[in-house]
Design an enzyme around this catalytic site. Structure first.
Site, mmCIF file in Angstrom:
data_model
loop_
_atom_site.group_PDB
_atom_site.id
_atom_site.type_symbol
_atom_site.label_atom_id
_atom_site.label_comp_id
_atom_site.label_asym_id
_atom_site.label_seq_id
_atom_site.Cartn_x
_atom_site.Cartn_y
_atom_site.Cartn_z
ATOM 1 N N ARG A 174 0.851 -1.212 0.000
ATOM 2 C CA ARG A 174 0.000 0.000 0.000
ATOM 3 C C ARG A 174 0.875 1.247 0.000
ATOM 4 O O ARG A 174 0.619 2.212 -0.694
ATOM 5 C CB ARG A 174 -0.918 -0.012 1.221
ATOM 6 N N ASP A 203 -0.206 -6.230 -3.933
ATOM 7 C CA ASP A 203 -1.613 -5.901 -3.668
ATOM 8 C C ASP A 203 -2.101 -5.009 -4.795
ATOM 9 O O ASP A 203 -1.409 -4.826 -5.814
ATOM 10 C CB ASP A 203 -1.773 -5.236 -2.286
ATOM 11 N N HIS A 277 -6.911 -9.037 -4.652
ATOM 12 C CA HIS A 277 -5.856 -8.078 -4.289
ATOM 13 C C HIS A 277 -4.726 -8.059 -5.329
ATOM 14 O O HIS A 277 -3.561 -7.852 -4.969
ATOM 15 C CB HIS A 277 -5.276 -8.417 -2.901
ATOM 16 N N ASP A 354 -7.320 -13.774 0.513
ATOM 17 C CA ASP A 354 -8.358 -13.040 1.249
ATOM 18 C C ASP A 354 -9.203 -12.166 0.327
ATOM 19 O O ASP A 354 -8.740 -11.723 -0.726
ATOM 20 C CB ASP A 354 -7.715 -12.158 2.326
ATOM 21 N N GLU A 355 -10.430 -11.938 0.755
ATOM 22 C CA GLU A 355 -11.320 -10.893 0.227
ATOM 23 C C GLU A 355 -11.417 -10.919 -1.301
ATOM 24 O O GLU A 355 -11.466 -9.858 -1.934
ATOM 25 C CB GLU A 355 -10.830 -9.507 0.692
ATOM 26 N N TRP A 422 -7.236 -14.571 10.360
ATOM 27 C CA TRP A 422 -7.469 -13.158 10.699
ATOM 28 C C TRP A 422 -8.924 -12.925 11.070
ATOM 29 O O TRP A 422 -9.259 -11.937 11.721
ATOM 30 C CB TRP A 422 -7.049 -12.251 9.536
ATOM 31 N N TYR A 447 -4.605 -6.435 14.853
ATOM 32 C CA TYR A 447 -4.508 -5.564 13.676
ATOM 33 C C TYR A 447 -3.923 -4.205 14.054
ATOM 34 O O TYR A 447 -4.584 -3.354 14.648
ATOM 35 C CB TYR A 447 -5.869 -5.471 12.975
ATOM 36 N N ASP A 449 -3.092 -1.825 12.215
ATOM 37 C CA ASP A 449 -3.520 -0.652 11.434
ATOM 38 C C ASP A 449 -4.699 0.038 12.106
ATOM 39 O O ASP A 449 -5.023 1.175 11.746
ATOM 40 C CB ASP A 449 -3.885 -1.038 9.990
ATOM 41 N N TRP A 493 -1.158 -3.240 8.266
ATOM 42 C CA TRP A 493 -1.573 -2.826 6.915
ATOM 43 C C TRP A 493 -1.302 -1.338 6.794
ATOM 44 O O TRP A 493 -1.458 -0.597 7.770
ATOM 45 C CB TRP A 493 -3.063 -3.138 6.707
ATOM 46 N N THR A 494 -0.956 -0.894 5.577
ATOM 47 C CA THR A 494 -0.405 0.466 5.521
ATOM 48 C C THR A 494 -1.171 1.432 4.606
ATOM 49 O O THR A 494 -0.579 2.390 4.107
ATOM 50 C CB THR A 494 1.084 0.421 5.089
ATOM 51 N N GLU A 495 -2.479 1.216 4.411
ATOM 52 C CA GLU A 495 -3.229 2.199 3.618
ATOM 53 C C GLU A 495 -3.013 3.618 4.161
ATOM 54 O O GLU A 495 -2.861 4.569 3.400
ATOM 55 C CB GLU A 495 -4.734 1.899 3.655
HETATM 56 C C1 ACM Z 1 -6.892 -9.199 5.523
HETATM 57 O O1 ACM Z 1 -6.879 -8.407 6.483
HETATM 58 N N1 ACM Z 1 -7.561 -8.906 4.428
HETATM 59 C C2 ACM Z 1 -6.170 -10.458 5.580
#
Ligand code: ACM
Length: 638
Positions: A174, A203, A277, A354-355, A422, A447, A449, A493-495
């Site tokens: 990110r 990503d 992603h 994921d996602e 997670w 988490y 972030d 996570w670094t958004e």
């Molecule tokens: C995640 O936080 N999408 C693994």
């Protein structure tokens, strides 16, 4: 009378020596398995001699101690393998001590010298880290500090980890963090005995590793438009805007990082996040997608690309997936995994999972044909088909696959795949039933972030995770066989993390809490004891110029609506012995303002509530200001 005087003098001496011994902090994080404080003190001499068995890995520990001690004290440190007169001795056990295992150690600090014993060099390294934490905080200085009594308490420590997997994840996709930043992050994590750095290397916002044969991954996929502000609300890039923000690691960089980590007893876990992603890869090579218009896409620069309003999985506004029905995707992954496997010696490769949105797949004729051919019933089965193909590739390179919870959603995932959990602490139930290895990183405890305190003073993101909640992280969920839990990790996570200073702020102090959950015996965890040690670490971080969040000192604000429609504000603190002073009149409160003692009835016409905490008469929290509008909206949000 003489006798009485003598007894009196002896008592005084005893009290003085007790007071002197107690002036030394013993505040090791993570809490050791056993620590006994003995009498007396040990003082570093001006000529330090480190004696050690000769082995290149033990030399790493000697060098670490030598550099650390000489840098801050200015003392001479001699690295002598055999000297009979030594200050610090590192001993590798000839006959392994079964209790200590591969990473445990015994540390004995006596008035004369320091002895660290372990079965393996990693144990010596962790013993050395504990010893450094016993020394005065000025040992963290990058330059020589004069007039310090370099003494410690005398102790006997026996220590070994609860889990083998003690990780932190840094999302370098990110926002990109260069080699030197990553090295600094490694230096910081090993102080607290973390042994795995998970690098999230790909990503939607960037592809960060050179892959030979796919040059566009780093010519195109590593670069986006520079945007500053809150992610998800950024404008869509226009064709004219320069794509010059980002970066990547060459294969030489990766080798350097892997070697740097290894010298500090850290393994790097690489993650290539597929099939979702994957926008950066898709923009670089649109033929990897099922969707023809992928050749018009951009590497994400913070604009909205998913609709989360219908829950998980999200609805993609742009197809950010590799196509499970496209052989080119598997050829691509074979090349990527082959090179990644050679670069990273760690036994696992993380393949994401994921996602992954399914809305583009649902209407794609190639996917429909694949489902018919392979007898796949659902979109989750399609993802499982993909994961199993990837798993075969990973295994063919001599590695094991690990992926996020979602790799378990379909039926028939290969038995060897491990899961990084997670999604909640109930998440691993299916994985455990299937006998899989599990790494715990549940959002509600791990988490990094998430905001650490009130949104009025934090960078806003979906959720809050305070230090005391992080400290409640228990890696073995109820009803799960502990043997299946390899350990856990904190995920950054670094958004919203634009630079290393912020990465540090988000990581510490919460990673102290995670380290203690992963290393220390469960029964030795104690919040009050832990927080006392955290405050000592803050003093060390001040000297080492490592940023940390002070959010734990800020008030916790809760709101409700009284029967007469008047807003009620409840204030609390996360830690003991803080006083909160407040104002409703827009001015800045200090210790001469009203002190919070009971829920506040907010004056109807006031504009904002301002608050600050004090400890022992000194301001310690940040000045917080929350408008009435914001406070009222918090009641509604409940
Ligand atoms: C995640 O936080 N999408 C693994």
């Amino acid at each position: 009378m003489k006798k009485l005087t003598l007894i009196f003098c002896l008592c005084i001496l005893q009290i003085i020596s007790f007071a002197q011994e107690n002036k030394f902090d013993v505040a090791i994080i993570p809490e050791p398995v056993s620590i006994i404080r003995n009498g007396g003190k040990f003082t570093l001499p001006k000529n330090v001699v480190i004696r050690s068995s000769s082995s290149s890995e033990v030399d790493l520990v000697t060098k670490f101690l030598s550099n650390k001690i000489s840098r801050a004290t200015g003392f001479t440190v001699k690295e002598n393998n055999t000297s009979p007169k030594y200050t610090i001795r590192l001993i590798l056990n000839k006959d392994a001590n079964a209790v200590l295992g591969n990473e445990g150690y015994q540390l004995s600090v006596t008035p004369k010298n320091v002895l660290i014993r372990a079965n393996k060099p990693a144990g010596l390294f962790y013993g050395a880290q504990s010893f450094i934490q016993l020394l005065p905080k000025e040992i963290e200085s990058a330059t020589v500090v004069k007039n310090i009594d370099w003494s410690t308490a005398c102790v006997d420590v026996e220590d070994y980890p609860r889990f083998v997997w003690r990780g932190l994840m840094l999302d370098v996709a990110r926002h990109f963090f260069g080699k030197e930043d990553v090295k600094r992050y490694i230096d910081d994590m090993v102080r607290y005995k973390f042994n795995i750095l998970h690098l999230h290397l790909s990503d939607d916002e960037g592809w960060r590793i050179e892959i030979k044969g796919y040059p566009k991954l780093t010519e195109v996929g590593a670069w986006r438009v520079k945007r500053t502000g809150y992610f998800n609300n950024m404008p869509i890039p226009t064709p004219e805007e320069p794509r010059n923000y980002g970066g990547f690691y060459t294969q030489e960089d990766i080798k350097e990082l892997v070697a740097y980590a290894k010298d500090r007893f850290v393994n790097i876990l690489p993650e290539i996040d597929v099939p979702g992603h994957s926008l950066a890869a898709v923009v670089s090579y649109p033929e990897l997608s099922c969707t023809p218009e992928a050749n018009t896409y951009n590497v994400r620069s913070g604009e909205q690309i998913m609709d989360w309003s219908k829950g998980h999985p999200p609805i993609a506004l742009y197809d950010n997936t590799l196509c499970p029905a496209n052989e080119k995707a598997y050829q691509f992954l074979d090349t990527v995994v082959s090179q990644v496997a050679k670069l990273f010696p760690f036994e696992y490769i993380h393949m994401g999972g994921d996602e992954c949105p399914k809305n583009y797949w649902e209407k794609d004729p190639q996917i429909k044909a694949l489902m018919k051919k392979e007898n796949l019933k659902t979109m989750d089965d399609v993802q499982t088909y993909f994961t199993n193909r990837v798993d075969k590739i990973v295994q063919s390179k001599g590695k094991k696959l690990i992926g996020w919870n979602e790799i378990l959603q379909g039926e028939g995932l290969s038995k060897s795949a491990a899961v990084m959990n997670w999604l909640g602490t109930d998440g691993p139930a299916k994985a455990a039933k299937e006998g899989r290895s599990i790494v715990m990183t549940p959002t509600e405890y791990c988490y990094l972030d998430y905001m650490q305190g009130d949104p009025s003073v934090e960078t806003k993101i979906y959720s809050t995770l305070r230090l005391n909640k992080t400290y409640q992280f228990e890696p073995v969920p109820n009803g799960i066989d502990p043997k299946l839990i390899l350990g856990g990790q904190g995920n950054l996570w670094t958004e919203q993390v634009y630079n290393m200073r912020t990465a540090e702020y988000m990581t510490w102090p919460r990673a102290f809490a995670i380290s203690e959950s992963l290393w220390s015996p469960k029964e030795k965890k104690n919040w009050d004891n832990f927080f006392g040690k955290v405050e000592k670490q803050f003093e060390r971080f001040n000297i080492a110029s490592i940023k940390y969040s002070p959010s734990v000192y800020d008030p916790i604000v809760n709101t409700s609506m009284g029967e007469n429609g008047q807003l009620i504000v409840d204030l609390a603190t996360e830690v003991k012995d803080l006083d909160i002073y407040y104002s409703f009149d827009n001015s800045f409160p200090d210790q001469f303002y009203p002190k919070y003692t009971q829920p506040l009835l907010a004056p109807k016409e006031s504009f904002q509530l301002k608050m600050i905490t004090y400890k022992n008469g000194k301001p310690i929290g940040r000045m917080m200001a929350i408008t009435m509008e914001d406070l009222k909206s918090r009641v509604k949000a409940k």
